[in-house]
Structure formats: C-alpha cells, structure tokens
Design a protein around this motif. Structure first.
Motif, PDB file in Angstrom:
ATOM      1  N   VAL A 157       0.959  -1.281  -0.084  1.00 22.00           N
ATOM      2  CA  VAL A 157       0.018  -0.067   0.060  1.00 22.00           C
ATOM      3  C   VAL A 157       0.829   1.284   0.122  1.00 22.00           C
ATOM      4  O   VAL A 157       0.629   2.290  -0.919  1.00 22.00           O
ATOM      5  CB  VAL A 157      -0.959   0.155   1.139  1.00 22.00           C
ATOM      6  CG1 VAL A 157      -1.770   1.293   1.413  1.00 22.00           C
ATOM      7  CG2 VAL A 157      -1.920  -1.180   1.210  1.00 22.00           C
ATOM      8  N   LYS A 175      -4.436   0.882  -8.293  1.00 20.31           N
ATOM      9  CA  LYS A 175      -6.130   0.690  -7.426  1.00 20.31           C
ATOM     10  C   LYS A 175      -5.908   0.595  -6.095  1.00 20.31           C
ATOM     11  O   LYS A 175      -6.962   0.089  -5.603  1.00 20.31           O
ATOM     12  CB  LYS A 175      -6.626  -0.500  -8.173  1.00 20.31           C
ATOM     13  CG  LYS A 175      -6.558  -0.274  -9.760  1.00 20.31           C
ATOM     14  CD  LYS A 175      -7.056  -1.538 -10.452  1.00 20.31           C
ATOM     15  CE  LYS A 175      -7.042  -1.550 -12.030  1.00 20.31           C
ATOM     16  NZ  LYS A 175      -5.933  -1.279 -12.694  1.00 20.31           N
ATOM     17  N   ILE A 176      -4.538   0.471  -5.514  1.00 19.51           N
ATOM     18  CA  ILE A 176      -4.691   0.050  -4.279  1.00 19.51           C
ATOM     19  C   ILE A 176      -4.669   1.334  -3.309  1.00 19.51           C
ATOM     20  O   ILE A 176      -3.864   2.210  -3.391  1.00 19.51           O
ATOM     21  CB  ILE A 176      -3.352  -0.528  -3.777  1.00 19.51           C
ATOM     22  CG1 ILE A 176      -3.450  -1.927  -4.635  1.00 19.51           C
ATOM     23  CG2 ILE A 176      -3.146  -1.128  -2.474  1.00 19.51           C
ATOM     24  CD1 ILE A 176      -1.924  -2.668  -4.485  1.00 19.51           C
ATOM     25  N   THR A 187      -6.136   0.648   0.294  1.00 20.63           N
ATOM     26  CA  THR A 187      -6.049   0.100   1.643  1.00 20.63           C
ATOM     27  C   THR A 187      -5.234  -1.330   1.801  1.00 20.63           C
ATOM     28  O   THR A 187      -5.087  -1.814   0.630  1.00 20.63           O
ATOM     29  CB  THR A 187      -7.547  -0.139   2.199  1.00 20.63           C
ATOM     30  OG1 THR A 187      -8.113  -1.022   1.180  1.00 20.63           O
ATOM     31  CG2 THR A 187      -8.289   1.014   1.930  1.00 20.63           C
ATOM     32  N   ASP A 198      -7.232  -3.807   0.004  1.00 17.62           N
ATOM     33  CA  ASP A 198      -7.126  -3.724  -1.550  1.00 17.62           C
ATOM     34  C   ASP A 198      -5.908  -4.558  -1.912  1.00 17.62           C
ATOM     35  O   ASP A 198      -5.714  -5.194  -2.872  1.00 17.62           O
ATOM     36  CB  ASP A 198      -7.020  -2.413  -1.931  1.00 17.62           C
ATOM     37  CG  ASP A 198      -7.990  -1.397  -1.937  1.00 17.62           C
ATOM     38  OD1 ASP A 198      -9.234  -2.011  -1.920  1.00 17.62           O
ATOM     39  OD2 ASP A 198      -7.801  -0.026  -1.661  1.00 17.62           O
ATOM     40  N   THR A 236      -6.234  -8.346  -1.704  1.00 15.23           N
ATOM     41  CA  THR A 236      -7.064  -8.568  -3.014  1.00 15.23           C
ATOM     42  C   THR A 236      -6.384  -8.771  -3.947  1.00 15.23           C
ATOM     43  O   THR A 236      -6.248  -9.633  -4.572  1.00 15.23           O
ATOM     44  CB  THR A 236      -8.267  -7.898  -3.018  1.00 15.23           C
ATOM     45  OG1 THR A 236      -8.950  -7.887  -1.937  1.00 15.23           O
ATOM     46  CG2 THR A 236      -9.198  -8.167  -4.278  1.00 15.23           C
ATOM     47  N   ILE A 237      -5.417  -7.804  -4.474  1.00 15.89           N
ATOM     48  CA  ILE A 237      -4.645  -7.527  -5.535  1.00 15.89           C
ATOM     49  C   ILE A 237      -3.545  -8.887  -5.619  1.00 15.89           C
ATOM     50  O   ILE A 237      -3.167  -9.504  -6.469  1.00 15.89           O
ATOM     51  CB  ILE A 237      -3.844  -6.415  -5.688  1.00 15.89           C
ATOM     52  CG1 ILE A 237      -4.952  -5.223  -6.253  1.00 15.89           C
ATOM     53  CG2 ILE A 237      -2.906  -6.352  -6.763  1.00 15.89           C
ATOM     54  CD1 ILE A 237      -5.581  -5.146  -7.350  1.00 15.89           C
TER      55      ILE A 237
END
Length: 192
Positions: free
Chosen positions: A27, A48-49, A51, A54, A57-58
């Motif tokens: 992050v 797109k990150i 948090t 996030d 998930t990625i």
C-alpha cells in the motif's frame, strides 16, 4: 509448460512473488509511486490500491494467476537492505510456442540505478533457459523513452508501432511499441 519463475536472485536483487504479508508495505509503495506511474502505468494494479484490503485482494489475484500458469508478478528487492526497487511482470502469450510477455516498473526512489535492467535481464534468462521460451515480447507506450531504452539494452528489437491506439488520462493520444527477443538472439547474446 514449465512453471513460471517465482523467486530468484541476481547480484544485487532478490526477486520473488508477493505474499499477503507484503500488503502493508505494498500500500505504501503504491501510494508513493502513484504520480510516478500515472502516465505510462495507469492500468497497473498498484494504481488501484488504497487500503491493506485492496493490497491483499490484488496479491491474492496475482497468486491465483501464477497458480493457473497464466502470469506472475515479482517484486524486486535490494539484497543488501531489503528495499523494494521494482516489479517484473511475466505473462504467457503463447503456451504452445512457448512465448511470453514481460513488463516492469521501477520504484520512483530507485530510477536510473540499473535495477530494472538487472531484474528484467535475469527474468529473460529464466524464461529462455528454464522455461524454454522461443520468444519474449514487450509492449510499451511510444512516449515511454525509459522503457524503450531498457528494451534495447535487453537486446530486444522493435517489431512494430501501433500509432495513436490509446488516450491517456491527461487527454493525450499515444501509440504502442512492440519489442521482441527470439531464442536464437538471446543465445547469441550469451556467447562471449
């Protein structure tokens, strides 16, 4: 097909797949590099990150793609201090050949220190020697001079220029360059 590389070392770098334990610093890295990546890497997952969720998930998505043999994302870390210096992407472009695509970005704090060339060159070696690559390709924006220089330093040839194929976030229209390196060319580079 042989498994895509998940970890290896160079003289200065340790390259490895990400784990969920990397989420917190990922992050911070993504936030720090947002402006640096905005023009030429607007579709990069790091953009797109926001948090830790996030990032987890990625990273899980990266690992699922690697487990499926489709692609791998490798963090490049300085072996002497553990600093993140860049990222390498490897994707399968033609499993029957086999053919691969590579991509990369350098952390903004480590540009012009040769890390990206070192990481990408080692990745090419892994693909040709361990994965039996017949071809490795690379696509970059036609205004991304740094990426073009790296491709040429890797011995890749420009094979095509798709003109005016995308509109960037700032409204400008740019094209894409296609580079490639064939197995024979790679082997010729290895001969002293």
């Amino acid at each position: 097909m042989p498994a895509l590389p998940s970890s290896f070392s160079t003289q200065r770098l340790e390259l490895r797949s990400y784990t969920p334990d990397d989420a917190a610093w990922y992050v911070a890295m993504a936030t720090r590099n947002r402006a640096h990546l905005a023009r030429h890497e607007a579709d990069n997952a790091a953009m797109k990150i926001v948090t830790i969720v996030d990032a987890i998930t990625i990273i899980r998505g990266f690992n699922e793609e690697a487990d499926a043999g489709e692609s791998t994302f490798l963090g490049a870390f300085n072996r002497s201090n553990g600093d993140f210096v860049g990222q390498i992407y490897v994707g399968v472009s033609n499993a029957d050949l086999p053919g691969y695509l590579i991509g990369y970005f350098c952390d903004e704090a480590h540009v012009r220190q040769g890390y990206t060339v070192e990481a990408a060159a080692a990745t090419l070696t892994k693909l040709f020697e361990d994965c039996g690559a017949q071809r490795v390709g690379l696509w970059c924006d036609d205004t991304n001079i740094a990426s073009q220089h790296i491709a040429k330093r890797l011995g890749m040839r420009q094979e095509g220029h798709v003109r005016a194929d995308k509109r960037l976030a700032d409204g400008s229209v740019t094209g894409s360059l296609c580079y490639g390196l064939l197995r024979d060319e790679f082997l010729a580079q290895q001969t002293p």
